[in-house]
Structures are given as C-alpha cells and as structure tokens.
Design a protein around this motif. Structure first.
Motif, PDB file in Angstrom:
ATOM      1  N   ALA A 250       0.839  -1.196   0.000  1.00 13.17           N
ATOM      2  CA  ALA A 250       0.000   0.000   0.000  1.00 13.17           C
ATOM      3  C   ALA A 250       0.870   1.241   0.000  1.00 13.17           C
ATOM      4  CB  ALA A 250      -0.930   0.025   1.212  1.00 13.17           C
ATOM      5  N   THR A 251       0.374   2.277  -0.678  1.00 13.65           N
ATOM      6  CA  THR A 251       1.037   3.570  -0.685  1.00 13.65           C
ATOM      7  C   THR A 251       0.236   4.551   0.161  1.00 13.65           C
ATOM      8  OG1 THR A 251      -0.133   4.260  -2.679  1.00 13.65           O
ATOM      9  CG2 THR A 251       2.023   3.186  -2.967  1.00 13.65           C
ATOM     10  N   SER A 252       0.871   5.640   0.527  1.00 18.67           N
ATOM     11  CA  SER A 252       0.207   6.619   1.370  1.00 18.67           C
ATOM     12  C   SER A 252       0.783   7.995   1.113  1.00 18.67           C
ATOM     13  CB  SER A 252       0.396   6.267   2.846  1.00 18.67           C
ATOM     14  OG  SER A 252      -0.075   7.307   3.678  1.00 18.67           O
ATOM     15  N   ASN A 282      -7.325   0.416   1.192  1.00 18.99           N
ATOM     16  CA  ASN A 282      -8.504   0.262   0.343  1.00 18.99           C
ATOM     17  C   ASN A 282      -8.216  -0.639  -0.862  1.00 18.99           C
ATOM     18  OD1 ASN A 282      -7.106   1.803  -1.554  1.00 18.99           O
ATOM     19  ND2 ASN A 282      -8.438   3.597  -1.379  1.00 18.99           N
ATOM     20  N   ARG A 283      -9.194  -0.778  -1.744  1.00 18.23           N
ATOM     21  CA  ARG A 283      -9.057  -1.671  -2.895  1.00 18.23           C
ATOM     22  C   ARG A 283      -7.997  -1.207  -3.877  1.00 18.23           C
ATOM     23  NH1 ARG A 283     -15.429  -3.022  -4.341  1.00 18.23           N
ATOM     24  NH2 ARG A 283     -15.904  -4.132  -2.372  1.00 18.23           N
ATOM     25  N   ASN A 284      -7.689   0.074  -3.840  1.00 20.14           N
ATOM     26  CA  ASN A 284      -6.657   0.620  -4.725  1.00 20.14           C
ATOM     27  C   ASN A 284      -5.263   0.576  -4.102  1.00 20.14           C
ATOM     28  OD1 ASN A 284      -8.574   1.277  -6.732  1.00 20.14           O
ATOM     29  ND2 ASN A 284      -9.078   3.177  -5.646  1.00 20.14           N
ATOM     30  N   LYS A 285      -5.152  -0.166  -3.008  1.00 18.19           N
ATOM     31  CA  LYS A 285      -3.884  -0.323  -2.300  1.00 18.19           C
ATOM     32  C   LYS A 285      -3.329   1.009  -1.813  1.00 18.19           C
ATOM     33  CE  LYS A 285      -2.655  -4.620  -4.666  1.00 18.19           C
ATOM     34  NZ  LYS A 285      -1.637  -5.354  -5.440  1.00 18.19           N
ATOM     35  N   GLN A 286      -4.245   1.812  -1.265  1.00 21.43           N
ATOM     36  CA  GLN A 286      -3.866   3.076  -0.659  1.00 21.43           C
ATOM     37  C   GLN A 286      -4.305   3.079   0.805  1.00 21.43           C
ATOM     38  OE1 GLN A 286      -6.168   5.510  -3.342  1.00 21.43           O
ATOM     39  NE2 GLN A 286      -4.322   6.222  -4.402  1.00 21.43           N
TER      40      GLN A 286
END
Length: 341
Positions: A250-252, A282-286
């Motif tokens: 995940a990115t942030s 979330n589903r968008n890997k965020q």
C-alpha cells in the motif's frame, strides 16, 4: 453508554487530551492523558485515568497525576497483570489491583548506556506474548518482569546485533537504527522495526535482519492473523511479508504527524491508528481513513490510538477528545468531550 456525568467528566478529563490507551477487557481500560497548556515554560502534567465498567459500584473512576513524565506510551501486561507506562527518559508509571503510582526510572535500575556511550531513548511500550517490553533506540529492548524489574535483552545475550562500526564517530545512528515498535506471533517469533528500513526477526535465540526493500523511517510493525508481518513507514506506506520475502502492499500520502503510530490486525484486516483517526488499506492499495470505505465510523476526535482486547474480540480506540469500543460490527462511544459542553 454513559460513563461520566458533566461533573465527573470535568473532574477527571476536562483540560486534558487523550494521548494513548490500553485494554484490560471490554469493561476495564486505562487512558494516558496530557494536560492542555498554552505555556511552554512548564511541562504539561500527565494523567493516567483508569476506568472500570463492571462491578457493583460501576463506573469506577480513578486517576494518578504526575508532572515528571513526557512523551509517554502505555500498555497492558498480563504476566504480571498491570498497566505500565514509560516515557522517553525511562520514567515509569504502573497500576495493578493493589497499587497505582510511579516507580524508579528504568535507567536507575539497569544501565541504558549503549556501546557508543549514549543513553538509549525509550520510544514506546508494547505487550508481546503477555509481557511488557520497553522499546528503545539503538536496537534495544527491555522486558518487564514485575515492579521495578527490567531485563535488557543485550545484557542477557539475546539482543539484536549492532553494526561493526557502531562505536565510531558516526553521528546519525539514531536515525539509521531501530527500534520503534515490536510485535510477535509467539515467544519465539518476534519482529522489531524502526530506523531506516531497520527490520529484524528474533526466533528466541538469534536475530536475523529482514531485507525490507526500503530505507524509509519505520514506525509500526504487526504480526497479523493472516500469517504476514505488516510494516509502516513515517508517511504510512505499508510493506508485508515474512523473513526473507517482502513486498510493498500500500502507498500513502499522509503528512508527518498523521502517520500511523499503532498497527493491529482486527477481525480479518489490518487497521492503523494515528493520534487522530483510524486508517485502512482500500481496494486501490492506498492507506485511507477508515471512514472513507465504510459508514458509521466515529470521527477522528474520538478515534486514533488503538489497543485490542486479549481475546481479540474488541478494539479500544481513543482520539484527543474521547474514546470508542468496536466489536467489528457496532461502534460504542465511551465518552466524548463534546457531550459535556
């Protein structure tokens, strides 16, 4: 659920912000409060507020104040059973069924000097396999065995290895080396993280450095229920894996000050806690606020710091102005400062 009247809230909580929380069970918890002050000339007071919602005289409310502690964290141990808080300078507060108050600082009981002659900074306390550990800079861990009893893992020959040139004049070891957080699958499967991508696994006898593909400053680590270990950095980016295999999951884009300081696996997913608010992947890997992906999540004023009940069935979370319980389906607000205005 009504814990406080206006009078008892003003006597116990008014004038303080909630900084951390610790879980005993679904009816008993402790909150670490810090005095709200406009002046920087005097350290704010720290208050340890113990709440009990069970028993014939519930709610039971008690607190202890001290002006000596700064940058503290708190955890609940179960071997022995007690709340323990430690600040960055190793000052200690503890509370059990018979007593509540300050103890001797860790550095007055055992040496906190590292191999380079510097004093170790305590970054937080955490519960691992029922025990309380004080987690320090320069890859230091201190296991609590009871009132004024701490064991340095390095002193007993079980500390994490240090770099070969550690005692040279390099001045940035505090940035490079862990630790900031600690988690475990068992007493013989620990993971400790911190520093510049400094992640280690301990099997009860030896330490192995994990090849995490980043040199970012690490903040949290969690041994999760899906068998993976999750690690976050200063901005909330997340990596997952185990031993030799790691991948960013995940990115942030969280700003400094909003990054996760707690990470727990709860009801089949990772949750991340900051000083204000809860986050999830979330589903968008965020990494996004939990309220962005599901309805009914309380505001960041009463959520953020996290602890999980020993049976894994309840989550306790506290923001600067209140606290909530969550069982995976229903949110229960314990209290909020906005209810007493």
């Amino acid at each position: 659920m009504k814990i406080f009247s206006k009078a008892t809230f003003e006597a116990n909580v008014k004038g303080y912000s909630i900084f951390d929380c610790a879980f005993n069970n679904a009816d008993r918890f402790c909150f670490l409060l810090v005095e709200q002050k406009s002046s920087r000339d005097v350290y704010p007071r720290t208050r340890f507020l113990v709440l009990g919602l069970d028993g014939p005289t519930a709610p039971r409310i008690g607190y202890y104040d001290t002006g000596e502690m700064t940058f503290s964290s708190i955890a609940r141990g179960f071997n022995p059973e007690e709340y323990v808080a430690v600040d960055s300078r190793s000052r200690v507060y503890s509370s059990d069924s018979k007593r509540r108050g300050e103890e001797s600082a860790i550095e007055s009981l055992i040496s906190l000097s590292n191999e380079a002659g510097d004093t170790v900074v305590i970054n937080r306390v955490a519960r691992v396999s029922g025990k309380i550990y004080a987690i320090g800079s320069d890859r230091c861990l201190y296991r609590r065995e009871g009132i004024e009893k701490w064991v340095d893992l390095h002193a007993e020959g079980r500390g994490a290895p240090m770099p070969a040139d550690y005692t040279t004049s390099r001045t940035d070891w505090g940035r490079v080396l862990g630790f900031k957080d600690l988690s475990a699958f068992s007493e013989t499967d620990f993971y400790a993280a911190g520093g510049a991508g400094d992640l280690w696994r301990f099997d009860g006898k030896t330490w192995q450095q994990c090849p995490l593909p980043t040199n970012a400053q690490l903040e949290t680590v969690c041994c999760a229920g899906d068998g993976k270990v999750y690690v976050t950095d200063l901005h909330g980016n997340v990596w997952a894996g185990r031993e030799e295999s790691w991948t960013q999951v995940a990115t942030s884009e969280l700003s400094w000050g909003s990054q996760p300081v707690d990470a727990f696996w709860f009801k089949g997913r990772m949750l991340f806690g900051a000083q204000e608010g809860l986050y999830v992947i979330n589903r968008n890997k965020q990494v996004v606020p939990l309220g962005d992906v599901e309805e009914g999540v309380p505001s960041s004023m009463v959520t953020g710091r996290i602890d999980i009940s020993p049976d894994g069935n309840h989550l306790l979370t506290a923001g600067p102005h209140g606290a909530c319980l969550y069982d995976g389906e229903t949110w229960t607000r314990l209290f909020s400062a906005f209810d007493y205005r």
